[in-house]
Write an enzyme that holds these catalytic residues in place. Structure first.
Site, PDB file in Angstrom:
ATOM      1  N   ALA A  49       9.270  35.751 113.657  1.00 50.18           N
ATOM      2  CA  ALA A  49       8.693  35.708 115.002  1.00 50.18           C
ATOM      3  C   ALA A  49       8.147  37.081 115.400  1.00 50.18           C
ATOM      4  O   ALA A  49       7.024  37.197 115.902  1.00 50.18           O
ATOM      5  CB  ALA A  49       9.745  35.238 116.007  1.00 50.18           C
ATOM      6  N   ARG A  51      -4.150  42.717 115.793  1.00 52.52           N
ATOM      7  CA  ARG A  51      -5.456  42.247 115.318  1.00 52.52           C
ATOM      8  C   ARG A  51      -6.404  41.995 116.495  1.00 52.52           C
ATOM      9  O   ARG A  51      -7.580  42.328 116.466  1.00 52.52           O
ATOM     10  CB  ARG A  51      -5.265  40.955 114.507  1.00 52.52           C
ATOM     11  N   GLU A  68      13.642  47.060 114.137  1.00 54.76           N
ATOM     12  CA  GLU A  68      14.415  46.162 113.272  1.00 54.76           C
ATOM     13  C   GLU A  68      15.715  46.873 112.912  1.00 54.76           C
ATOM     14  O   GLU A  68      15.676  47.995 112.397  1.00 54.76           O
ATOM     15  CB  GLU A  68      13.616  45.794 112.024  1.00 54.76           C
ATOM     16  N   CYS A 108      14.350  31.370 103.907  1.00 51.51           N
ATOM     17  CA  CYS A 108      14.252  30.039 103.287  1.00 51.51           C
ATOM     18  C   CYS A 108      14.287  30.104 101.764  1.00 51.51           C
ATOM     19  O   CYS A 108      14.635  29.127 101.108  1.00 51.51           O
ATOM     20  CB  CYS A 108      12.956  29.364 103.745  1.00 51.51           C
ATOM     21  N   ASP A 127      14.388  31.943 116.344  1.00 45.50           N
ATOM     22  CA  ASP A 127      15.734  31.365 116.363  1.00 45.50           C
ATOM     23  C   ASP A 127      16.541  31.745 117.603  1.00 45.50           C
ATOM     24  O   ASP A 127      17.601  31.160 117.845  1.00 45.50           O
ATOM     25  CB  ASP A 127      16.521  31.817 115.122  1.00 45.50           C
TER      26      ASP A 127
END
Ligand SMILES: Cc1cc2nc3c(=O)[nH]c(=O)nc-3n(C[C@H](O)[C@H](O)[C@H](O)COP(=O)(O)OP(=O)(O)OC[C@H]3O[C@@H](n4cnc5c(N)ncnc54)[C@H](O)[C@@H]3O)c2cc1C
Length: 475
Positions: A13, A23, A34, A44, A309
């Site tokens: 996200a 952009r 982070e 995944c 999430d």
């Protein structure tokens, strides 16, 4: 005064939002904090890395930090945001250089979720771990390797991997028997990964059914497939605690008194949204503690957004908010918020909870509302039918049985949801049903949809159309 777009969380996200904003508005300062070392990684793919189908951890990165830098994004790894002050419009950041406050113009909370392990006593033992992050995947694959030849460089995670943890797991004797606690999709995918390493797998599921959101027909097919691969299923069995010996998992005890000796345990009993950061702020939380947002991903505080999430979304079938933590949802909402922040107001879209799962050779899919109790709570009168049809023309090589369940509202005929299981590209057929839900189609309208037909791909009546025909006959 500085007015950067500040993003908390550097994965699906967060980086989708940062990239899109930069952009669309190259002059805008975009800062991503982070707390870990990994960024832009694919959770995944973790089961497939453990299995060995994906060779290197770095193969699971979409963008490297250098590529993110080239996009003009100010990425600060190993920087944890510890507080948000929505009055002062600042976040407090802990990083290698100390603690500082960072002002924001717009703020995105993209902190994801964290694996739940606390109901299981002993989940902090060695060789007990969740599968939520590339360092968990690294630890499990290290544990499965031969300790005499294990080299952390073989994981392909340099310079990001938690090398100390990987070495510790790499020094352990590989388990001969492993318990998977939790029969959700991660537990099922991990069963396949462990079996590939010739480990005896015991999968414990508290309820009577595997992968509950996929409904009974898929659960039965998945259980049969897992048993066919010698996975021992313990359905209706709740693990209470893991037992240790010399600090490492040595067994487990269930609430019914059952005990079993195992040398490792994968705890996959769910995730919780990471929203502690917002506890003392005016940002309102909703479903399951996830952040409440509007159709543009904006929270109850102007200029503060949430995606992925850690956030809820609007469900396309019920119209209510729901928390369904999945990958596309995170990427899509992040991208939409990045565009909105750059001045191009873009809705984040709705969710149908569309998900896919591979259990060995069995492919499964689910979308919408398939549980009757859930449908009734949302005000519907649910009716379901399950059919089995061929995936291709019966005479064409490779044709396999496909099980399709559809659920509709008896009163209006509106399609509410569906599930699919089969071996021949069954999972991707769920997208037809998801598209029908997005369009608000009735079962009759779905039956009249002009789907493609050619013997190598589908019979004249695609299995989804067969299911619509049968369910339509009941309404
Ligand atoms: C094993 C596994 C398999 C999966 N398979 C699928 C699948 O097949 N299909 C599917 O659709 N979905 C799948 N998912 C779910 C999917 O990976 C997630 O929905 C997606 O990663 C969510 O992205 P996100 O950006 O919201 O959160 P995350 O990917 O969790 O990223 C959040 C980031 O925020 C960082 N962070 C948290 N708090 C702070 C803070 N205070 N300060 C700074 N940084 C912070 C975290 O370190 C993390 O890097 C899977 C998940 C797992 C664990």
């Amino acid at each position: 005064m500085s007015d950067p777009f500040v993003v908390v969380g550097g994965d699906a996200a967060g980086l989708s939002a940062a990239s899109k904003c930069k952009r669309e508005d190259p002059d805008r300062e975009v800062i991503v904090f982070e707390r870990g070392r990994w960024v832009s990684y694919a959770h995944c793919g973790e089961p497939y890395f453990v299995k060995g189908e994906v060779e290197r951890l770095e193969d699971l990165l979409s963008l490297s930090p250098a590529e993110i830098d080239e996009r003009g994004i100010d990425l600060r790894r190993e920087h944890e945001v510890t507080a948000v002050d929505t009055d002062a419009e600042t976040v407090t950041v802990d990083g290698p250089e100390g603690t500082h406050d960072q002002a924001y113009g717009d703020l995105l909370i993209a902190t994801g979720g964290r694996a739940v392990t606390d109901p299981i006593e002993g989940a902090d033992l060695d060789a007990a771990l969740p599968m939520h992050g590339l360092d968990d995947a690294a630890a499990v694959r290290a544990m499965l390797a031969d300790p005499s030849s294990f080299d952390v460089a073989d994981l392909g995670g340099d310079p990001y991997v938690d090398a100390e943890r990987a070495r510790r797991y790499g020094a352990m004797a590989p388990p001969e028997t492993v318990a998977i606690v939790g029969g959700g999709y991660v537990g099922v995918e991990m069963a396949e990964a462990f079996v590939a390493h010739d480990v005896e797998v015991h999968l414990f599921q508290r309820g009577d059914q595997l992968v509950p959101p996929f409904g009974e027909a898929v659960a039965d097919a998945a259980a049969e497939t897992l048993r066919g691969h010698d996975v021992e299923l313990h359905l209706g069995t709740e693990v209470e605690r893991l037992e240790g010996e010399d600090g490492r998992v040595a067994g487990l005890t269930c609430t019914d008194g059952t005990t079993l000796g195992v040398e490792a345990a994968l705890v996959g009993i769910g995730i919780r949204p990471n929203t502690d950061l917002l506890a003392d702020t005016a940002v309102r939380l909703g479903n399951a503690g996830a952040v409440a947002v509007d159709d543009y991903g904006q929270t109850s505080v102007d200029g503060v957004y949430a995606a992925g999430d850690c956030a809820e979304m609007r469900h396309v079938v019920t119209g209510d908010t729901a928390w369904v933590p999945l990958g596309l949802t995170a990427n899509r909402a992040g991208r939409a918020i990045g565009a909105s922040v750059a001045g191009d107001l873009t809705p984040v879209g709705g969710i149908a909870g569309t998900a896919m799962l591979k259990a060995f050779e069995l492919e499964c899919g689910r979308t919408g509302i398939v549980d009757h109790e859930e449908a009734r709570e949302a005000g519907f009168d649910p009716v379901s039918r399950t059919i089995t049809a061929s995936s291709r023309s019966g005479y064409y090589p490779g044709a396999a049985e496909t099980i399709v369940s559809l659920t509709a509202d008896r009163e209006t005929g509106r399609l509410l949801g569906g599930t699919i299981a089969g071996e021949d590209r069954a999972a991707v057929r769920i997208d037809t049903i998801a598209t029908a839900l997005e369009g608000g189609l009735t079962v009759d309208e779905l039956e009249r949809t002009d789907l493609g037909y050619a013997p190598p791909f589908s019979p004249v009546w695609d299995p989804v159309l067969v299911a619509a025909k049968v369910l339509g006959g009941e309404i």
